[in-house]
Design a protein around this motif. Structure first.
Motif, mmCIF file in Angstrom:
data_model
loop_
_atom_site.group_PDB
_atom_site.id
_atom_site.type_symbol
_atom_site.label_atom_id
_atom_site.label_comp_id
_atom_site.label_asym_id
_atom_site.label_seq_id
_atom_site.Cartn_x
_atom_site.Cartn_y
_atom_site.Cartn_z
ATOM 1 N N ILE A 124 0.872 -1.040 -0.082
ATOM 2 C CA ILE A 124 -0.046 0.056 -0.141
ATOM 3 C C ILE A 124 0.870 1.047 -0.126
ATOM 4 C CG2 ILE A 124 -1.736 1.311 1.467
ATOM 5 C CD1 ILE A 124 -2.617 -1.364 2.736
ATOM 6 N N VAL A 125 0.770 2.203 -1.002
ATOM 7 C CA VAL A 125 1.260 3.264 -0.985
ATOM 8 C C VAL A 125 0.657 4.327 0.192
ATOM 9 C CG1 VAL A 125 1.905 5.424 -2.335
ATOM 10 C CG2 VAL A 125 1.820 3.433 -3.274
ATOM 11 N N VAL A 126 1.745 4.689 1.052
ATOM 12 C CA VAL A 126 1.171 5.541 2.182
ATOM 13 C C VAL A 126 1.591 7.185 2.014
ATOM 14 C CG1 VAL A 126 1.149 3.560 3.938
ATOM 15 C CG2 VAL A 126 3.258 5.053 3.796
ATOM 16 N N GLY A 127 2.333 7.273 1.206
ATOM 17 C CA GLY A 127 2.963 8.622 1.036
ATOM 18 C C GLY A 127 3.686 8.913 -0.200
ATOM 19 N N VAL A 128 3.452 10.018 -0.673
ATOM 20 C CA VAL A 128 4.224 10.469 -2.315
ATOM 21 C C VAL A 128 4.678 11.920 -1.887
ATOM 22 C CG1 VAL A 128 3.958 10.933 -4.561
ATOM 23 C CG2 VAL A 128 2.587 9.326 -3.831
ATOM 24 N N VAL A 129 5.986 12.033 -1.983
ATOM 25 C CA VAL A 129 6.537 13.417 -1.528
ATOM 26 C C VAL A 129 7.505 13.733 -2.906
ATOM 27 C CG1 VAL A 129 8.186 14.686 -0.077
ATOM 28 C CG2 VAL A 129 6.680 12.815 0.822
ATOM 29 N N SER A 130 7.285 15.141 -3.173
ATOM 30 C CA SER A 130 7.789 15.483 -4.763
ATOM 31 C C SER A 130 9.318 15.770 -4.234
ATOM 32 C CB SER A 130 7.245 16.704 -5.090
ATOM 33 O OG SER A 130 7.436 17.901 -3.942
ATOM 34 N N ASP A 131 9.841 16.227 -3.074
ATOM 35 C CA ASP A 131 11.054 16.543 -2.852
ATOM 36 C C ASP A 131 11.461 16.241 -1.475
ATOM 37 O OD1 ASP A 131 13.762 17.847 -3.294
ATOM 38 O OD2 ASP A 131 13.148 19.626 -3.251
ATOM 39 N N THR A 132 12.552 15.567 -1.029
ATOM 40 C CA THR A 132 12.861 15.213 0.207
ATOM 41 C C THR A 132 14.448 15.192 0.384
ATOM 42 O OG1 THR A 132 13.363 12.581 -0.259
ATOM 43 C CG2 THR A 132 11.290 13.405 0.508
ATOM 44 N N ARG A 133 15.088 15.618 1.333
ATOM 45 C CA ARG A 133 16.311 15.681 1.685
ATOM 46 C C ARG A 133 16.701 14.932 3.161
ATOM 47 N NH1 ARG A 133 18.300 18.542 -2.853
ATOM 48 N NH2 ARG A 133 16.710 19.866 -3.209
ATOM 49 N N HIS A 134 17.437 13.619 2.814
ATOM 50 C CA HIS A 134 17.537 12.974 4.151
ATOM 51 C C HIS A 134 19.218 13.187 4.856
ATOM 52 C CE1 HIS A 134 14.221 10.694 3.715
ATOM 53 N NE2 HIS A 134 14.257 10.565 2.546
ATOM 54 N N GLN A 135 20.155 13.417 4.038
ATOM 55 C CA GLN A 135 21.510 13.415 4.069
ATOM 56 C C GLN A 135 21.751 14.778 4.502
ATOM 57 O OE1 GLN A 135 23.177 10.639 4.986
ATOM 58 N NE2 GLN A 135 21.375 9.441 4.629
ATOM 59 N N SER A 136 21.494 15.785 3.579
ATOM 60 C CA SER A 136 21.601 16.993 3.785
ATOM 61 C C SER A 136 20.943 17.863 2.823
ATOM 62 C CB SER A 136 23.173 17.455 3.786
ATOM 63 O OG SER A 136 23.590 17.235 2.240
ATOM 64 N N LEU A 137 21.134 19.184 2.876
ATOM 65 C CA LEU A 137 20.253 19.964 1.777
ATOM 66 C C LEU A 137 20.720 20.216 0.575
ATOM 67 C CD1 LEU A 137 19.671 23.159 4.290
ATOM 68 C CD2 LEU A 137 17.955 21.312 3.841
ATOM 69 N N ASP A 138 22.035 19.860 0.327
ATOM 70 C CA ASP A 138 22.340 20.132 -1.052
ATOM 71 C C ASP A 138 22.353 18.395 -1.820
ATOM 72 O OD1 ASP A 138 24.530 18.645 0.430
ATOM 73 O OD2 ASP A 138 26.066 19.803 -0.346
ATOM 74 N N LYS A 139 22.102 17.554 -1.116
ATOM 75 C CA LYS A 139 21.961 16.157 -1.778
ATOM 76 C C LYS A 139 20.566 15.593 -2.132
ATOM 77 C CE LYS A 139 26.143 14.301 0.272
ATOM 78 N NZ LYS A 139 26.693 13.433 1.099
ATOM 79 N N VAL A 140 20.183 15.556 -3.346
ATOM 80 C CA VAL A 140 18.707 14.967 -3.780
ATOM 81 C C VAL A 140 18.945 13.455 -3.279
ATOM 82 C CG1 VAL A 140 17.447 14.962 -5.773
ATOM 83 C CG2 VAL A 140 18.539 16.657 -5.531
ATOM 84 N N SER A 141 17.530 13.106 -2.677
ATOM 85 C CA SER A 141 17.570 11.670 -2.392
ATOM 86 C C SER A 141 17.263 10.969 -3.459
ATOM 87 C CB SER A 141 16.609 11.591 -1.255
ATOM 88 O OG SER A 141 17.104 12.394 -0.344
ATOM 89 N N GLY A 142 16.727 11.442 -4.662
ATOM 90 C CA GLY A 142 16.151 10.598 -5.728
ATOM 91 C C GLY A 142 14.776 10.154 -5.421
ATOM 92 N N LEU A 143 14.609 8.811 -5.834
ATOM 93 C CA LEU A 143 13.036 8.238 -5.815
ATOM 94 C C LEU A 143 12.940 7.412 -4.311
ATOM 95 C CD1 LEU A 143 13.243 6.076 -9.043
ATOM 96 C CD2 LEU A 143 12.163 8.439 -8.579
#
Length: 113
Positions: free
Chosen positions: A8-27
């Motif tokens: 079950i898909v529980v969330g869709v997020v367009s832009d997340t940052r996990h490690q730092s603000l300058d690294k795009v997390s990808g899918l």
């Protein structure tokens, strides 16, 4: 991720940052939390008009009501998370600006001599 059954898909997020603000997390894939997919660490982001101390106290109380065995640690404001994420690039920028100013002073003093 070995998942032989439908999820079950529980969330869709367009832009997340996990490690730092300058690294795009990808899918990103968000799955319901259960014993087979649960990680030992969970982060929760809350918005409140309360101060950080009062919110942390209330959060600990609510979590303890639900499950007293779950600890609530490392409660921080979003500003402190952003500051810690940007402190290294900021320090490097300050160092480079200082060296550039020093180089200008040396060049100016050499041209007047």
């Amino acid at each position: 991720m070995d998942m032989p059954i439908a999820s079950i898909v529980v969330g869709v997020v367009s832009d997340t940052r996990h490690q730092s603000l300058d690294k795009v997390s990808g899918l990103e894939v968000y799955l319901p939390v259960n014993p087979s997919t649960e990680k030992p660490v969970m982060n929760i982001l809350l918005r409140s008009n309360l101060g950080a101390g009062a919110l942390a106290s209330d959060l600990r109380s609510v979590v303890a009501e639900v499950n007293p065995a779950v600890p609530v640690t490392k409660v921080r404001t979003l500003q402190s998370v952003i500051t810690s994420s940007t402190s290294a690039p900021r320090a490097l920028t300050l160092l480079l600006a200082s060296l550039a100013a020093l180089a200008l002073l040396v060049a100016a003093s050499a041209s007047t001599a």
